[in-house]
Scaffold this motif. Structure first.
Motif, PDB file in Angstrom:
ATOM      1  N   CYS A   1      46.651  55.023  54.562  1.00  0.00           N
ATOM      2  CA  CYS A   1      46.835  53.669  54.747  1.00  0.00           C
ATOM      3  C   CYS A   1      48.074  52.979  54.404  1.00  0.00           C
ATOM      4  O   CYS A   1      48.513  52.110  54.831  1.00  0.00           O
ATOM      5  N   PHE A   2      48.928  53.322  53.557  1.00  0.00           N
ATOM      6  CA  PHE A   2      49.954  52.646  52.882  1.00  0.00           C
ATOM      7  C   PHE A   2      51.140  53.618  52.763  1.00  0.00           C
ATOM      8  O   PHE A   2      51.742  54.058  51.603  1.00  0.00           O
ATOM      9  N   PRO A   3      51.813  53.935  53.876  1.00  0.00           N
ATOM     10  CA  PRO A   3      52.934  55.089  53.931  1.00  0.00           C
ATOM     11  C   PRO A   3      54.144  54.565  52.995  1.00  0.00           C
ATOM     12  O   PRO A   3      54.837  55.479  52.499  1.00  0.00           O
ATOM     13  N   PHE A   4      54.373  53.048  52.962  1.00  0.00           N
ATOM     14  CA  PHE A   4      55.459  52.808  51.927  1.00  0.00           C
ATOM     15  C   PHE A   4      54.898  53.256  50.476  1.00  0.00           C
ATOM     16  O   PHE A   4      55.935  53.177  49.600  1.00  0.00           O
ATOM     17  N   LEU A   5      53.928  53.695  50.118  1.00  0.00           N
ATOM     18  CA  LEU A   5      53.424  54.182  48.675  1.00  0.00           C
ATOM     19  C   LEU A   5      53.731  55.765  48.928  1.00  0.00           C
ATOM     20  O   LEU A   5      54.485  56.172  48.122  1.00  0.00           O
ATOM     21  N   GLY A   6      52.901  56.322  49.937  1.00  0.00           N
ATOM     22  CA  GLY A   6      52.905  57.702  49.970  1.00  0.00           C
ATOM     23  C   GLY A   6      54.536  58.398  50.156  1.00  0.00           C
ATOM     24  O   GLY A   6      54.629  59.464  49.641  1.00  0.00           O
ATOM     25  N   GLU A   7      55.331  57.551  50.915  1.00  0.00           N
ATOM     26  CA  GLU A   7      56.623  58.389  51.024  1.00  0.00           C
ATOM     27  C   GLU A   7      57.461  58.582  49.683  1.00  0.00           C
ATOM     28  O   GLU A   7      58.363  59.706  49.824  1.00  0.00           O
ATOM     29  N   LYS A   8      57.392  57.892  48.660  1.00  0.00           N
ATOM     30  CA  LYS A   8      58.393  58.027  47.665  1.00  0.00           C
ATOM     31  C   LYS A   8      57.678  58.318  46.329  1.00  0.00           C
ATOM     32  O   LYS A   8      58.308  58.094  45.258  1.00  0.00           O
ATOM     33  N   VAL A   9      56.306  58.653  46.325  1.00  0.00           N
ATOM     34  CA  VAL A   9      55.508  58.852  44.884  1.00  0.00           C
ATOM     35  C   VAL A   9      55.381  60.451  44.853  1.00  0.00           C
ATOM     36  O   VAL A   9      55.250  61.151  45.745  1.00  0.00           O
ATOM     37  N   SER A  10      55.240  60.552  43.530  1.00  0.00           N
ATOM     38  CA  SER A  10      54.835  61.725  42.906  1.00  0.00           C
ATOM     39  C   SER A  10      53.637  61.703  41.962  1.00  0.00           C
ATOM     40  O   SER A  10      53.863  60.933  41.262  1.00  0.00           O
ATOM     41  N   PHE A  11      52.435  62.217  42.443  1.00  0.00           N
ATOM     42  CA  PHE A  11      51.239  62.082  41.456  1.00  0.00           C
ATOM     43  C   PHE A  11      51.038  63.216  40.581  1.00  0.00           C
ATOM     44  O   PHE A  11      51.237  64.518  41.032  1.00  0.00           O
ATOM     45  N   HIS A  12      50.590  63.076  39.654  1.00  0.00           N
ATOM     46  CA  HIS A  12      50.160  64.211  38.476  1.00  0.00           C
ATOM     47  C   HIS A  12      48.712  63.738  37.716  1.00  0.00           C
ATOM     48  O   HIS A  12      48.464  62.702  37.756  1.00  0.00           O
TER      49      HIS A  12
ATOM     50  N   VAL B   1      52.650  47.416  43.534  1.00  0.00           N
ATOM     51  CA  VAL B   1      53.870  47.958  42.760  1.00  0.00           C
ATOM     52  C   VAL B   1      54.930  48.758  43.760  1.00  0.00           C
ATOM     53  O   VAL B   1      55.881  48.428  43.560  1.00  0.00           O
ATOM     54  N   ALA B   2      54.582  49.536  44.733  1.00  0.00           N
ATOM     55  CA  ALA B   2      55.188  50.186  45.605  1.00  0.00           C
ATOM     56  C   ALA B   2      55.797  49.443  46.519  1.00  0.00           C
ATOM     57  O   ALA B   2      56.675  49.858  47.662  1.00  0.00           O
ATOM     58  N   ARG B   3      55.343  48.172  46.993  1.00  0.00           N
ATOM     59  CA  ARG B   3      55.687  47.348  47.973  1.00  0.00           C
ATOM     60  C   ARG B   3      57.066  47.209  48.141  1.00  0.00           C
ATOM     61  O   ARG B   3      57.934  47.388  49.088  1.00  0.00           O
ATOM     62  N   TYR B   4      57.941  46.731  46.868  1.00  0.00           N
ATOM     63  CA  TYR B   4      59.484  46.392  47.252  1.00  0.00           C
ATOM     64  C   TYR B   4      60.116  47.311  46.283  1.00  0.00           C
ATOM     65  O   TYR B   4      61.409  47.116  46.288  1.00  0.00           O
ATOM     66  N   TRP B   5      59.565  48.245  45.802  1.00  0.00           N
ATOM     67  CA  TRP B   5      60.168  49.459  44.663  1.00  0.00           C
ATOM     68  C   TRP B   5      60.678  50.448  45.793  1.00  0.00           C
ATOM     69  O   TRP B   5      59.975  51.181  46.390  1.00  0.00           O
ATOM     70  N   ASN B   6      62.157  50.389  45.933  1.00  0.00           N
ATOM     71  CA  ASN B   6      62.467  51.570  47.026  1.00  0.00           C
ATOM     72  C   ASN B   6      63.150  52.802  46.395  1.00  0.00           C
ATOM     73  O   ASN B   6      64.034  53.402  46.876  1.00  0.00           O
ATOM     74  N   ALA B   7      62.834  53.115  45.322  1.00  0.00           N
ATOM     75  CA  ALA B   7      63.406  54.313  44.397  1.00  0.00           C
ATOM     76  C   ALA B   7      62.195  55.121  44.325  1.00  0.00           C
ATOM     77  O   ALA B   7      60.807  54.740  44.487  1.00  0.00           O
ATOM     78  N   PRO B   8      62.250  56.245  43.559  1.00  0.00           N
ATOM     79  CA  PRO B   8      61.055  57.156  43.248  1.00  0.00           C
ATOM     80  C   PRO B   8      60.217  56.707  42.153  1.00  0.00           C
ATOM     81  O   PRO B   8      60.527  55.870  41.400  1.00  0.00           O
ATOM     82  N   MET B   9      59.004  56.978  42.453  1.00  0.00           N
ATOM     83  CA  MET B   9      57.859  56.767  41.510  1.00  0.00           C
ATOM     84  C   MET B   9      57.270  57.793  41.014  1.00  0.00           C
ATOM     85  O   MET B   9      56.696  58.826  41.768  1.00  0.00           O
ATOM     86  N   SER B  10      56.935  57.962  39.663  1.00  0.00           N
ATOM     87  CA  SER B  10      56.073  59.084  38.963  1.00  0.00           C
ATOM     88  C   SER B  10      54.888  58.407  38.619  1.00  0.00           C
ATOM     89  O   SER B  10      55.056  57.517  37.600  1.00  0.00           O
ATOM     90  N   VAL B  11      53.524  58.976  39.067  1.00  0.00           N
ATOM     91  CA  VAL B  11      52.484  58.366  38.680  1.00  0.00           C
ATOM     92  C   VAL B  11      51.747  59.527  38.137  1.00  0.00           C
ATOM     93  O   VAL B  11      50.972  60.240  38.688  1.00  0.00           O
TER      94      VAL B  11
END
Length: 484
Positions: A197-208, A165-175
């Motif tokens: 292992c996947f910084p392209f996910l970790g850089e733009k996500v917020s987990f709850h 999901v995060a691979r091509y999404w370049n805006a913030p993600m709320s999970v």
């Protein structure tokens, strides 16, 4: 968590090892995606067994031929990761060199740990939520710059989808992640693994994290040994962690309804942007989707409509086929029977009102269309319509009384319709579901949940009528709706 010595070992490997590891990493995530277990899963929920592929389809290697990995490889080489649970401050890196490219980032895990005395309860005090247990270093910047945030929710056994999901999404993600009992410990360990292992996910996500009051989080000292050798094994790592769920837990976990609408609201309300793209965790964006949406949502066509929801068409794709990146490639796959509208075979009413035929006809009329625009309005709205849409976050919330399966997403979309929202299908963008879905018999627990939600709907529709004074689908006179 990871020791400093291990971190140095991870990021101290040679250039050849990094490239080989990253290629394997991308390869596996492309091949991971498998179809859902059942017809109307509705999002992130699961029974005790979970929905995890038993094997990795070999044919996903074909998707690599059309993918340019140079930007990702450069990003990974420049990134550093610190998952120190004490929250060690990230070191400062030099800014990106002249000529472009992603700036280096540092992902700080912070331990993904919650204080049970904090958090917030839902309206019925059945579920407690801890917002932003992890926030990526680019999340705030992206929230300021982007008009749209992707909101999704999941149980722990579906977390592996996030890499795709995060691979091509370049805006913030709320999970929002559902973390009852020992699944809290599993989530902590696996999410640390993912952002490492996947910084392209970790850089733009917020987990709850959300959990029920009768099954509070239970922590375990879970460590992923030799993590530096497992970044190409996201599925195997998750399966191994899920073994922490013993038979006693699985017995009640299977019967417990997954609070889909509770966690949907959590994901929505923790987005910091004006617009929210609400999708299920196994719905995969195509390249350029977030950028195209951003341009459209700041245009006059979007900003002048106060009650508009913009539908992003979703197709399911045969796992033997390469990843379609544009509408013409997608429709070529459809002509070969390797792509079709989402849920077309298992429950046609789920997406039927989108009018895929009309959307596909635009390819003949505008084959070179690149700018995101409105293809057509939804004119045949029906009760079981469940589009994946972008809307302002003042849209009606998801009713949290509906738990488990049935009447979760469609009741919220129904209330939007009654309250005056109109739905408009966007083109040429789309999203994907990996795997062609087939009808399967419903397990007894799912049928029980569906029946309970059907009974709740009888009161819900009366409340909606009283709230808005309108009944456009004549639901007040209708008999109980059929199964979803």
């Amino acid at each position: 968590m990871l020791s400093l010595q291990m971190l140095c070992k991870v990021w101290g490997v040679g250039m050849f090892s990094i490239v080989a590891l990253t290629t394997s990493n991308i390869l596996l995530t492309l091949r991971l995606m498998h179809g859902r277990e059942d017809a109307g899963g509705g999002g992130g929920g699961c029974g005790a067994a979970g929905i995890i592929p038993e094997s990795v389809p070999r044919a996903w290697t074909a998707a690599l031929s059309s993918t340019n990995h140079s930007e990702y490889l450069a990003f990974l080489r420049s990134a550093a990761v610190n998952t120190n649970p004490e929250g060690v401050k990230p070191q400062q890196h030099q800014q990106e060199a002249a000529g472009g490219g992603s700036p280096p980032v540092v992902v700080v895990g912070g331990g993904f740990k919650v204080d049970l005395t904090l958090g917030r309860w839902d309206a019925r005090r059945r579920y407690k939520t801890h917002d932003h247990v992890f926030t990526g270093p680019q999340y705030g910047r992206l929230t300021r710059l982007s008009p749209v945030c992707l909101a999704t929710q999941t149980s722990v056994d579906r977390l592996f989808w996030l890499t795709q999901v995060a691979r091509y999404w370049n805006a913030p993600m709320s999970v929002a992640v559902f973390t009852p009992d020992v699944e809290y410990a599993i989530a902590r360990a696996y999410l640390t693994y993912l952002v490492t292992c996947f910084p392209f996910l970790g850089e733009k996500v917020s987990f709850h994290f959300t959990y029920p009051r009768e099954h509070l989080p239970k922590d375990l000292p879970l460590v992923i040994d030799h993590l530096e050798h497992k970044c190409d094994q996201p599925l195997a790592v998750l399966k191994d962690l899920l073994k922490q769920r013993n038979s006693k837990m699985l017995s009640w976990r299977e019967r417990m309804p997954y609070p889909q609408n509770v966690v949907r609201n959590v994901a929505r309300k923790t987005c910091g942007t004006d617009w929210v793209f609400l999708a299920d965790v196994d719905i995969v964006p195509i390249p350029g989707l977030s950028q195209g949406l951003a341009a459209f949502l700041t245009s006059k066509g979007a900003t002048t409509c106060k009650k508009c929801a913009f539908v992003v068409p979703t197709y399911e794709v045969d796992e033997r086929s390469p990843l379609p990146h544009n509408r013409s490639t997608l429709l070529h796959l459809a002509s070969k029977g390797r792509a079709r509208p989402f849920h077309q075979k298992v429950f046609v009413h789920n997406q039927h009102a989108t009018n895929f035929s009309r959307w596909e006809a635009r390819e003949q009329e505008h084959p070179s269309e690149g700018t995101v625009t409105i293809s057509h309005p939804v004119t045949n709205f029906e009760f079981f319509y469940e589009p994946f849409y972008v809307a302002k976050d003042d849209a009606p919330p998801h009713d949290e009384r509906f738990l488990g399966y049935g009447f979760t997403r469609n009741t919220q979309v129904y209330e939007m319709h009654v309250s005056g929202y109109t739905f408009h299908v966007l083109s040429p963008i789309f999203t994907l579901h990996w795997g062609m879905q087939l009808k399967r018999s419903r397990p007894a627990w799912r049928e029980k949940q569906n029946n309970a939600n059907r009974r709740l709907f009888e009161g819900f529709k009366k409340e909606v009528f009283a709230r808005y004074g309108k009944d456009p689908l004549n639901m007040m006179a209708a008999k109980k709706p059929r199964k979803t």
